[in-house]
Design a protein around this motif. Structure first.
Motif, PDB file in Angstrom:
ATOM      1  N   THR A 147      37.557  44.116  10.579  1.00 44.79           N
ATOM      2  CA  THR A 147      36.385  43.256  10.653  1.00 44.79           C
ATOM      3  C   THR A 147      35.169  44.131  10.877  1.00 44.79           C
ATOM      4  N   ILE A 148      34.169  43.951  10.023  1.00 42.35           N
ATOM      5  CA  ILE A 148      32.915  44.699  10.144  1.00 42.35           C
ATOM      6  C   ILE A 148      31.841  43.704  10.546  1.00 42.35           C
ATOM      7  N   LEU A 149      31.179  43.964  11.680  1.00 43.82           N
ATOM      8  CA  LEU A 149      30.192  43.028  12.211  1.00 43.82           C
ATOM      9  C   LEU A 149      28.780  43.349  11.729  1.00 43.82           C
ATOM     10  N   SER A 150      27.896  42.403  11.911  1.00 41.14           N
ATOM     11  CA  SER A 150      26.530  42.514  11.394  1.00 41.14           C
ATOM     12  C   SER A 150      25.795  43.725  11.962  1.00 41.14           C
ATOM     13  N   GLY A 151      24.945  44.298  11.109  1.00 43.52           N
ATOM     14  CA  GLY A 151      24.126  45.427  11.516  1.00 43.52           C
ATOM     15  C   GLY A 151      24.810  46.773  11.426  1.00 43.52           C
ATOM     16  N   VAL A 152      26.057  46.812  10.982  1.00 40.20           N
ATOM     17  CA  VAL A 152      26.823  48.050  10.945  1.00 40.20           C
ATOM     18  C   VAL A 152      26.600  48.788   9.630  1.00 40.20           C
ATOM     19  N   LYS A 153      26.494  50.113   9.733  1.00 46.70           N
ATOM     20  CA  LYS A 153      26.469  50.983   8.563  1.00 46.70           C
ATOM     21  C   LYS A 153      27.678  51.908   8.649  1.00 46.70           C
ATOM     22  N   ILE A 154      28.505  51.875   7.608  1.00 52.33           N
ATOM     23  CA  ILE A 154      29.649  52.771   7.514  1.00 52.33           C
ATOM     24  C   ILE A 154      29.242  53.859   6.532  1.00 52.33           C
ATOM     25  N   ASN A 155      29.051  55.048   7.019  1.00 55.84           N
ATOM     26  CA  ASN A 155      28.517  56.139   6.213  1.00 55.84           C
ATOM     27  C   ASN A 155      29.550  56.727   5.259  1.00 55.84           C
ATOM     28  N   ASP A 156      29.062  57.465   4.279  1.00 54.10           N
ATOM     29  CA  ASP A 156      29.867  58.004   3.177  1.00 54.10           C
ATOM     30  C   ASP A 156      31.134  58.702   3.669  1.00 54.10           C
ATOM     31  N   GLY A 157      32.229  58.427   2.956  1.00 52.17           N
ATOM     32  CA  GLY A 157      33.483  59.125   3.187  1.00 52.17           C
ATOM     33  C   GLY A 157      34.280  58.687   4.404  1.00 52.17           C
ATOM     34  N   ALA A 158      33.797  57.697   5.137  1.00 54.54           N
ATOM     35  CA  ALA A 158      34.483  57.266   6.353  1.00 54.54           C
ATOM     36  C   ALA A 158      35.706  56.411   6.036  1.00 54.54           C
ATOM     37  N   VAL A 159      36.626  56.338   7.013  1.00 61.13           N
ATOM     38  CA  VAL A 159      37.816  55.503   6.929  1.00 61.13           C
ATOM     39  C   VAL A 159      37.839  54.600   8.151  1.00 61.13           C
ATOM     40  N   VAL A 160      38.067  53.299   7.911  1.00 60.87           N
ATOM     41  CA  VAL A 160      38.232  52.328   8.985  1.00 60.87           C
ATOM     42  C   VAL A 160      39.700  51.919   8.987  1.00 60.87           C
ATOM     43  N   ALA A 161      40.393  52.171  10.099  1.00 63.38           N
ATOM     44  CA  ALA A 161      41.830  51.882  10.183  1.00 63.38           C
ATOM     45  C   ALA A 161      42.094  50.382  10.155  1.00 63.38           C
ATOM     46  N   ASP A 162      43.292  50.037   9.684  1.00 59.98           N
ATOM     47  CA  ASP A 162      43.729  48.638   9.632  1.00 59.98           C
ATOM     48  C   ASP A 162      43.517  47.948  10.975  1.00 59.98           C
TER      49      ASP A 162
END
Length: 113
Positions: free
Chosen positions: A71-86
């Motif tokens: 789940t990605i919440l409002s206002g978040v920036k996930i920058n290039d090349g990143a990984v978000v775990a399950d």
């Protein structure tokens, strides 16, 4: 897709929920797993004002991989090349080339390039 911008070579798996009033920007080469939630709205914390909605965009950089049920919440920036775990819940920006995991998500390592 009035409030969603999707780059080239993006893969979005099944059963995702994109709540997009605040705007969602997905960079080239992003991979989004099953059942990912992108939520750009928040309610006011004041109980007497809970009907007030606050919008803020979500930005997903190039070559980001978001695992299933994250789940990605409002206002978040996930920058290039990143990984978000399950299963992670992301409530703050994610650095480039990092792996985040947990509830709330925290950096657990950086990716060597």
């Amino acid at each position: 897709m009035k409030n969603i911008s999707v780059g080239k070579n993006v893969f979005i798996n099944s059963c995702c929920c994109f709540q997009d009033q605040g705007g969602i920007y997905i960079g080239d080469g992003a991979l989004i797993g099953h059942n990912v939630i992108l939520a750009t709205l928040n309610h006011d914390l004041n109980p007497n004002k809970r009907d007030i909605l606050h919008t803020n965009s979500i930005e997903i950089g190039k070559n980001v991989w978001i695992g299933s049920r994250a789940t990605i919440l409002s206002g978040v920036k996930i920058n290039d090349g990143a990984v978000v775990a399950d299963g992670s819940i992301v409530n703050e920006d994610v650095p480039s080339n990092s792996v985040v995991a947990g509830v709330p998500a925290r950096v657990i390592k950086y990716i060597d390039k």
